[in-house]
Scaffold this active site. Structure first.
Site, PDB file in Angstrom:
ATOM      1  CG  HIS A 308      -2.050   0.943   1.117  1.00  0.00           C
ATOM      2  ND1 HIS A 308      -1.961   2.277   1.382  1.00  0.00           N
ATOM      3  CD2 HIS A 308      -3.318   0.731   0.691  1.00  0.00           C
ATOM      4  CE1 HIS A 308      -3.131   2.862   1.157  1.00  0.00           C
ATOM      5  NE2 HIS A 308      -3.971   1.939   0.736  1.00  0.00           N
ATOM      6  CG  ASP A 365      -8.518  -4.170  -2.837  1.00  0.00           C
ATOM      7  OD1 ASP A 365      -7.731  -3.249  -3.115  1.00  0.00           O
ATOM      8  OD2 ASP A 365      -9.748  -4.023  -2.785  1.00  0.00           O
TER       9      ASP A 365
HETATM   10  C1  SDX Z   1      -6.249   0.182  -2.957  1.00  0.00           C
HETATM   11  O1  SDX Z   1      -4.383   4.657  -2.008  1.00  0.00           O
HETATM   12  C2  SDX Z   1      -5.331   4.041  -1.383  1.00  0.00           C
HETATM   13  O2  SDX Z   1      -5.712   4.372  -0.280  1.00  0.00           O
HETATM   14  C3  SDX Z   1      -5.942   2.881  -2.171  1.00  0.00           C
HETATM   15  C4  SDX Z   1      -6.958   2.037  -1.414  1.00  0.00           C
HETATM   16  C5  SDX Z   1      -8.225   2.815  -1.143  1.00  0.00           C
HETATM   17  O3  SDX Z   1      -8.934   2.466  -0.181  1.00  0.00           O
HETATM   18  O4  SDX Z   1      -8.574   3.709  -1.945  1.00  0.00           O
HETATM   19  O5  SDX Z   1      -6.405   1.603  -0.192  1.00  0.00           O
HETATM   20  C6  SDX Z   1      -7.382   0.820  -2.228  1.00  0.00           C
HETATM   21  O6  SDX Z   1      -6.013   0.537  -4.069  1.00  0.00           O
HETATM   22  C7  SDX Z   1      -5.412  -0.850  -2.262  1.00  0.00           C
HETATM   23  C8  SDX Z   1      -4.231  -1.351  -3.148  1.00  0.00           C
HETATM   24  C9  SDX Z   1      -4.768  -2.459  -4.082  1.00  0.00           C
HETATM   25  N1  SDX Z   1      -3.732  -2.847  -5.063  1.00  0.00           N
HETATM   26  C10 SDX Z   1      -3.061  -4.016  -4.983  1.00  0.00           C
HETATM   27  O7  SDX Z   1      -3.220  -4.835  -4.084  1.00  0.00           O
HETATM   28  C11 SDX Z   1      -2.097  -4.254  -6.141  1.00  0.00           C
HETATM   29  C12 SDX Z   1      -0.786  -4.866  -5.619  1.00  0.00           C
HETATM   30  N2  SDX Z   1      -0.071  -3.805  -4.831  1.00  0.00           N
HETATM   31  C13 SDX Z   1       0.903  -3.032  -5.535  1.00  0.00           C
HETATM   32  O8  SDX Z   1       0.804  -2.915  -6.906  1.00  0.00           O
HETATM   33  C14 SDX Z   1       1.420  -1.817  -4.755  1.00  0.00           C
HETATM   34  O9  SDX Z   1       1.718  -2.237  -3.484  1.00  0.00           O
HETATM   35  C15 SDX Z   1       0.556  -0.584  -4.690  1.00  0.00           C
HETATM   36  C16 SDX Z   1       0.122  -0.138  -6.050  1.00  0.00           C
HETATM   37  C17 SDX Z   1      -0.657  -0.827  -3.848  1.00  0.00           C
HETATM   38  C18 SDX Z   1       1.371   0.524  -4.016  1.00  0.00           C
HETATM   39  O10 SDX Z   1       2.383   0.830  -4.892  1.00  0.00           O
HETATM   40  P1  SDX Z   1       3.519   1.917  -4.530  1.00  0.00           P
HETATM   41  O11 SDX Z   1       3.179   2.654  -3.291  1.00  0.00           O
HETATM   42  O12 SDX Z   1       3.778   2.702  -5.765  1.00  0.00           O
HETATM   43  O13 SDX Z   1       4.741   1.046  -4.127  1.00  0.00           O
HETATM   44  P2  SDX Z   1       5.881   0.577  -5.131  1.00  0.00           P
HETATM   45  O14 SDX Z   1       5.260   0.032  -6.387  1.00  0.00           O
HETATM   46  O15 SDX Z   1       6.889   1.667  -5.251  1.00  0.00           O
HETATM   47  O16 SDX Z   1       6.496  -0.673  -4.323  1.00  0.00           O
HETATM   48  C19 SDX Z   1       7.549  -0.481  -3.363  1.00  0.00           C
HETATM   49  C20 SDX Z   1       8.343  -1.774  -3.425  1.00  0.00           C
HETATM   50  C21 SDX Z   1       8.816  -2.137  -4.850  1.00  0.00           C
HETATM   51  O17 SDX Z   1       9.973  -2.921  -4.732  1.00  0.00           O
HETATM   52  P3  SDX Z   1      11.451  -2.147  -4.867  1.00  0.00           P
HETATM   53  O18 SDX Z   1      11.429  -1.466  -6.228  1.00  0.00           O
HETATM   54  O19 SDX Z   1      11.512  -1.186  -3.706  1.00  0.00           O
HETATM   55  O20 SDX Z   1      12.451  -3.287  -4.776  1.00  0.00           O
HETATM   56  O21 SDX Z   1       7.515  -2.877  -3.017  1.00  0.00           O
HETATM   57  C22 SDX Z   1       7.351  -3.792  -4.102  1.00  0.00           C
HETATM   58  C23 SDX Z   1       7.725  -3.042  -5.360  1.00  0.00           C
HETATM   59  O22 SDX Z   1       8.176  -3.939  -6.360  1.00  0.00           O
HETATM   60  N3  SDX Z   1       5.937  -4.184  -4.109  1.00  0.00           N
HETATM   61  C24 SDX Z   1       5.481  -5.419  -4.335  1.00  0.00           C
HETATM   62  C25 SDX Z   1       4.094  -5.339  -4.185  1.00  0.00           C
HETATM   63  N4  SDX Z   1       3.738  -4.078  -3.888  1.00  0.00           N
HETATM   64  C26 SDX Z   1       4.884  -3.365  -3.832  1.00  0.00           C
HETATM   65  N5  SDX Z   1       6.128  -6.558  -4.646  1.00  0.00           N
HETATM   66  C27 SDX Z   1       5.341  -7.677  -4.821  1.00  0.00           C
HETATM   67  N6  SDX Z   1       4.003  -7.673  -4.685  1.00  0.00           N
HETATM   68  C28 SDX Z   1       3.337  -6.529  -4.371  1.00  0.00           C
HETATM   69  N7  SDX Z   1       2.006  -6.526  -4.238  1.00  0.00           N
END
Ligand code: SDX
Length: 436
Positions: A308, A365
């Site tokens: 998140h 989710d």
């Molecule tokens: C919602 O914003 C809100 O409040 C949203 C929400 C709401 O109520 O409105 O809470 C609802 O959208 C919840 C999120 C639902 N989405 C998912 O579950 C999709 C999977 N999650 C990711 O795609 C991700 O965690 C996000 C999109 C939710 C957040 O992305 P960020 O903040 O841009 O984080 P990032 O992509 O920069 O990740 C940081 C690190 C990265 O690794 P490094 O480059 O530092 O090595 O964490 C890793 C990412 O690769 N990472 C994951 C991951 N999520 C982040 N690695 C594997 N699996 C994951 N799910």
């Protein structure tokens, strides 16, 4: 709400300027750069607005490090235990929980605005079989502007009140009609004698040949699920609502933009993606393989429902939903192997340094799809459920934005393209752009 102030000093190219620091009621600090470009020529760069506050808001407070979520100051776990979704909708939009009379008036306003214009009902006949309900929902909500009086900054308070209730109520009717249409069953109209959540379940599952028994346990659960999704400060879809609304676009088009943003798999679409992913892992049988893929930088695979932008602790909503899985599946005698798998994945991931180091926990989710399945909601309606729940949040932010008479959202950029060229001797299109 009064805010306190401090200040910061910026030194650049021999110049030194002082910038105000705004301190919020819970201590969050923001560097006010509204005069910075004028005084230094500098703008800030922050892709995804990871470090950027777009507005002041009094609606929802999140402490991502501590896993705190409060609507108008009230903790989410108190709200799910003590009030219904309609009370929370009123709280988000009006700022306080309703008195008995306010609650009755609000419920009656929702009822009076629950019927979809009959001419709009025929729109459903034009969507192809299999159209995703989120696309139908955003299209229909956009079309509401053609059937209902426009609502924008110039609208009277009374009409804004009615139109906000119309959005919260009719969009629920549209969602249920879209589902009935998708399964070829006759639509079921809303009823004034049913509560908000009972009405939705009845419109979804009642039928002329199979009267639907409205289970109090399902109504209770739906209230909890709608409450935990009702708002979440400046998430992607709420930011879309504020951005579109800042151009003084009418309310319906603004909400349609929020629905479209929410449909993305990285946002609200994740709840459907989680179930699809759990089923894929269940059929494959090798959890570790998928966790390796999720950690592999060269693999686009991500563990849906984890991570998140704000929560770097357990999402308090995920905790509530996970506990509800236990409660509801036990109460209904449902045994879902995907819940066992989800728990196994969470247990494995929470011991893995890749996820621990990046503060990746289950988000709202991860478990919701298990409950929607148990309630008989089809997978392609999961994100629609999220949208229905988020309507009061979007409406509350739209109202806050128009009352703040916010400027139109129009960020700056840093241009890294070609410098000036002449026709005929422009640089080869493959010329390297400026080194960033
Ligand atoms: C919602 O914003 C809100 O409040 C949203 C929400 C709401 O109520 O409105 O809470 C609802 O959208 C919840 C999120 C639902 N989405 C998912 O579950 C999709 C999977 N999650 C990711 O795609 C991700 O965690 C996000 C999109 C939710 C957040 O992305 P960020 O903040 O841009 O984080 P990032 O992509 O920069 O990740 C940081 C690190 C990265 O690794 P490094 O480059 O530092 O090595 O964490 C890793 C990412 O690769 N990472 C994951 C991951 N999520 C982040 N690695 C594997 N699996 C994951 N799910």
């Amino acid at each position: 709400m009064m805010t306190k102030k401090s200040e910061a000093t910026l030194k650049f190219e021999g110049k030194e300027i002082t910038l105000p620091v705004i301190i919020g009621t819970e201590g969050d600090k923001g560097l006010d750069i509204s005069q910075m470009r004028k005084e230094t020529g500098l703008v800030t760069i922050d892709p995804g607005f990871v470090n950027t506050a777009s507005c002041f808001s009094q609606i929802t407070y999140i402490d991502g490090e501590k896993g705190i979520l409060r609507y108008r100051g009230i903790p989410i776990n108190e709200l799910v235990e003590k009030v219904a979704f309609v009370d929370v909708a009123y709280l988000l939009v009006h700022g306080t929980l309703p008195t008995e009379k306010e609650r009755m008036d609000f419920s009656s306003l929702l009822n009076r605005n629950s019927l979809l214009h009959e001419d709009m009902r025929h729109f459903f006949d034009s969507f192809p079989q299999g159209a995703h309900p989120m696309h139908i929902l955003s299209t229909m909500v956009n079309a509401m502007a053609a059937f209902y009086p426009s609502v924008d900054v110039s609208t009277t308070a009374r009409d804004i009140e009615r139109s906000c209730a119309r959005v919260i109520s009719i969009v629920r009717t549209i969602a249920a009609f879209a589902y009935k249409k998708s399964i070829g069953e006759p639509i079921v109209y809303p009823r004034h004698d049913l509560s908000y959540c009972a009405n939705f379940l009845n419109m979804m599952f009642d039928s002329p040949v199979r009267p639907y028994h409205i289970s109090p346990e399902a109504v209770r659960l739906l209230n909890v699920l709608f409450i935990v999704h009702a708002d979440h400060e400046q998430n992607c879809s709420t930011t879309a609502v504020r951005a579109i609304g800042s151009a003084q676009v009418n309310l319906y088009a603004t909400i349609a933009a929020g629905i479209s943003a929410l449909s993305g798999p990285l946002h609200g679409g994740a709840n459907q993606a989680v179930i699809e992913q759990l089923r894929m892992i269940y059929n494959d049988g090798d959890i570790d393989k998928f966790i390796r893929k999720a950690k592999d930088k060269n693999d686009p695979f991500r563990l849906m429902g984890f991570g998140h932008r704000v929560y770097k602790a357990y999402d308090p909503r995920a905790e509530i939903v996970r506990n509800e899985c236990e409660k509801y599946l036990t109460a209904t005698g449902i045994n879902d192997p995907l819940l066992d798998l989800a728990r196994k994945i969470e247990d494995t991931v929470r011991k893995d340094s890749y996820f621990i180091d990046r503060h990746l926990y289950p988000n709202v989710d991860f478990y919701t799809g298990i409950l929607y399945r148990a309630m008989g909601i089809p997978e392609n309606m999961f994100t629609v459920m999220f949208a229905l729940a988020r309507l009061p949040g979007w409406v509350a932010h739209w109202r806050e934005m128009i009352s703040d008479s916010t400027k139109i959202v129009r960020p700056r950029q840093i241009y890294v393209g070609r410098t000036q060229q002449e026709v005929g001797n422009e640089l080869d299109s493959r010329s390297p752009a400026l080194l960033i």
